[in-house]
Design a protein around this motif. Structure first.
Motif, PDB file in Angstrom:
ATOM      1  N   GLN A   1     -29.592  -8.955  57.406  1.00 19.97           N
ATOM      2  CA  GLN A   1     -30.972  -9.345  57.681  1.00 19.97           C
ATOM      3  C   GLN A   1     -31.522  -9.875  56.386  1.00 19.97           C
ATOM      4  O   GLN A   1     -31.391  -9.241  55.338  1.00 19.97           O
TER       5      GLN A   1
ATOM      6  N   VAL B   1     -21.694  -5.624  49.037  1.00 18.47           N
ATOM      7  CA  VAL B   1     -20.968  -4.411  48.634  1.00 18.47           C
ATOM      8  C   VAL B   1     -19.470  -4.559  48.952  1.00 18.47           C
ATOM      9  O   VAL B   1     -18.638  -3.828  48.428  1.00 18.47           O
TER      10      VAL B   1
ATOM     11  N   CYS C   1     -23.333  -5.652  56.573  1.00 17.14           N
ATOM     12  CA  CYS C   1     -24.157  -4.803  55.708  1.00 17.14           C
ATOM     13  C   CYS C   1     -24.436  -3.444  56.370  1.00 17.14           C
ATOM     14  O   CYS C   1     -24.895  -2.519  55.710  1.00 17.14           O
ATOM     15  N   PHE C   2     -24.181  -3.361  57.666  1.00 13.64           N
ATOM     16  CA  PHE C   2     -24.533  -2.142  58.407  1.00 13.64           C
ATOM     17  C   PHE C   2     -23.268  -1.328  58.649  1.00 13.64           C
ATOM     18  O   PHE C   2     -22.633  -1.449  59.686  1.00 13.64           O
ATOM     19  N   TYR C   3     -22.893  -0.507  57.662  1.00 12.04           N
ATOM     20  CA  TYR C   3     -21.625   0.233  57.716  1.00 12.04           C
ATOM     21  C   TYR C   3     -21.844   1.741  57.757  1.00 12.04           C
ATOM     22  O   TYR C   3     -20.905   2.493  57.635  1.00 12.04           O
ATOM     23  N   ARG C   4     -23.109   2.152  57.935  1.00 13.48           N
ATOM     24  CA  ARG C   4     -23.386   3.598  58.024  1.00 13.48           C
ATOM     25  C   ARG C   4     -24.395   3.850  59.134  1.00 13.48           C
ATOM     26  O   ARG C   4     -25.364   3.105  59.288  1.00 13.48           O
ATOM     27  N   LYS C   5     -24.186   4.919  59.898  1.00 12.30           N
ATOM     28  CA  LYS C   5     -25.124   5.214  60.967  1.00 12.30           C
ATOM     29  C   LYS C   5     -25.783   6.581  60.798  1.00 12.30           C
ATOM     30  O   LYS C   5     -25.277   7.451  60.085  1.00 12.30           O
ATOM     31  N   VAL C   6     -26.914   6.720  61.478  1.00  9.07           N
ATOM     32  CA  VAL C   6     -27.735   7.924  61.404  1.00  9.07           C
ATOM     33  C   VAL C   6     -27.683   8.597  62.778  1.00  9.07           C
ATOM     34  O   VAL C   6     -27.935   7.935  63.784  1.00  9.07           O
TER      35      VAL C   6
ATOM     36  N   LEU D   1     -28.039   4.045  65.653  1.00 12.43           N
ATOM     37  CA  LEU D   1     -29.010   3.633  64.644  1.00 12.43           C
ATOM     38  C   LEU D   1     -28.249   3.488  63.332  1.00 12.43           C
ATOM     39  O   LEU D   1     -27.692   4.463  62.823  1.00 12.43           O
ATOM     40  N   LEU D   2     -28.220   2.266  62.816  1.00 16.16           N
ATOM     41  CA  LEU D   2     -27.504   2.032  61.555  1.00 16.16           C
ATOM     42  C   LEU D   2     -28.476   1.571  60.485  1.00 16.16           C
ATOM     43  O   LEU D   2     -29.576   1.077  60.780  1.00 16.16           O
ATOM     44  N   VAL D   3     -28.057   1.756  59.239  1.00 11.23           N
ATOM     45  CA  VAL D   3     -28.893   1.347  58.104  1.00 11.23           C
ATOM     46  C   VAL D   3     -28.061   0.405  57.234  1.00 11.23           C
ATOM     47  O   VAL D   3     -26.833   0.509  57.197  1.00 11.23           O
TER      48      VAL D   3
ATOM     49  N   GLU E   1     -21.656  -8.818  66.267  1.00  4.51           N
ATOM     50  CA  GLU E   1     -22.039  -7.786  65.296  1.00  4.51           C
ATOM     51  C   GLU E   1     -23.161  -8.266  64.367  1.00  4.51           C
ATOM     52  O   GLU E   1     -23.162  -9.408  63.930  1.00  4.51           O
ATOM     53  N   LEU E   2     -24.104  -7.375  64.097  1.00  7.84           N
ATOM     54  CA  LEU E   2     -25.150  -7.697  63.125  1.00  7.84           C
ATOM     55  C   LEU E   2     -24.538  -7.690  61.733  1.00  7.84           C
ATOM     56  O   LEU E   2     -23.968  -6.689  61.298  1.00  7.84           O
TER      57      LEU E   2
ATOM     58  N   CYS F   1     -21.345  -8.885  53.286  1.00  6.69           N
ATOM     59  CA  CYS F   1     -22.106  -7.891  52.535  1.00  6.69           C
ATOM     60  C   CYS F   1     -21.710  -7.898  51.071  1.00  6.69           C
ATOM     61  O   CYS F   1     -20.509  -7.892  50.750  1.00  6.69           O
TER      62      CYS F   1
ATOM     63  N   TRP G   1     -20.008   6.975  58.233  1.00  9.41           N
ATOM     64  CA  TRP G   1     -19.483   5.654  57.919  1.00  9.41           C
ATOM     65  C   TRP G   1     -18.797   5.023  59.115  1.00  9.41           C
ATOM     66  O   TRP G   1     -18.014   5.677  59.800  1.00  9.41           O
ATOM     67  N   THR G   2     -19.092   3.734  59.345  1.00  3.60           N
ATOM     68  CA  THR G   2     -18.465   3.030  60.467  1.00  3.60           C
ATOM     69  C   THR G   2     -17.432   2.009  59.975  1.00  3.60           C
ATOM     70  O   THR G   2     -16.639   1.517  60.752  1.00  3.60           O
TER      71      THR G   2
END
Lengths: 165, 165
Positions: B48, B114, B119-124, A91-93, B44-45, B112, B143-144
């Motif tokens: 969005q 940043v 844009c999706f460089y952190r996961k939960v 699950l990524l944000v 890779e996403l 991204c 961080w990914t």
């Protein structure tokens, strides 16, 4: 659900949201956050949905995808009716934390209520391809999946179709 | 842009929208449709975003991704400022035609603002992983991606950051 409920941080600065370690999701004025769901193995885009606060909390705590159904206006444990449960592998944000990316394993191999593997089974010609095929600005969609994985009538019976015109 | 402008069909039935060949997208009450953008090679996403009618028409006719920027409230030709143009290899539409999937080639390899590739460089952490790591319901993002592809200050200078708190 057992243990502590998932808690989110308040959004205090761009630095915190974009470059920090806090989970501080932004729900829009409908109370929803956009979700993009891909197959963890193939990378294929399966569906795009929404979560409210509770759906995101349950997804994180249980490891199974929960959404908010806008058409039915209820919390939606994906697969509760169809059996096509999505187990979350990652699950990524995103940078500004207004979108969630789920990488999932799908029981049954299908994610689409119409019966296809992915909700995205038709493509639109673009650029030069559009120009050569268009008639008066109209183009026909091309199908990328031709066989359904399941028969929606067997799975959903008389449940109302979620598509809004 | 040359040639006929892209025209969409009116939405007349669920059958037409879900199982037909008509491109009949549904724009929401803000006039927007959700867009999911993936890397055409890696899957890779990347990001969005949203399109209004004009952005979708221009994306189809030019083959380059155009979005609608909600923060700036303008049509947004991705890459016009940063040079990170997205060339569309495939454009798909979902079952109820309220979401667009772009598969793109990205000039410069980053999408991204940043500075990261995605844009999706952190996961939960989710499920058992969440339970073992949470403290009072809070978890830290992991961080990914650790290295930026570009320095946002070099690319965007003093332009306002699009993130809304």
């Amino acid at each position: 659900m057992s243990g502590s409920p998932v808690r989110f941080q308040a959004r205090s600065s761009i630095e915190q949201v974009e470059e920090g370690n806090d989970l501080a999701p932004r729900f829009d004025d409908r109370g929803l956050i956009t979700v993009v769901t891909t197959d963890a193995d193939s990378g294929e885009l399966l569906m795009q949905g929404f979560m409210n606060t509770e759906a995101l909390q349950l997804t994180i705590s249980t490891g199974e995808a929960h959404y908010y159904s806008r058409s039915r206006q209820v919390l939606w444990h994906k697969g509760a009716t169809s059996g096509l449960v999505q187990t979350v592998r990652e699950l990524l944000v995103d940078d500004d934390q207004d979108c969630i990316w789920l990488q999932v394993d799908v029981a049954g191999g299908a994610s689409c209520h119409v019966g296809y593997r992915s909700c995205f089974y038709r493509k639109v010609p673009v650029g030069a391809d559009f120009k050569s095929r268009q008639k008066g600005g109209h183009v026909e969609l091309e199908w990328t999946e031709t066989e359904k994985v399941f028969d929606p009538e067997d799975v959903y019976g008389d449940a109302p179709n979620p598509t809004i015109l």
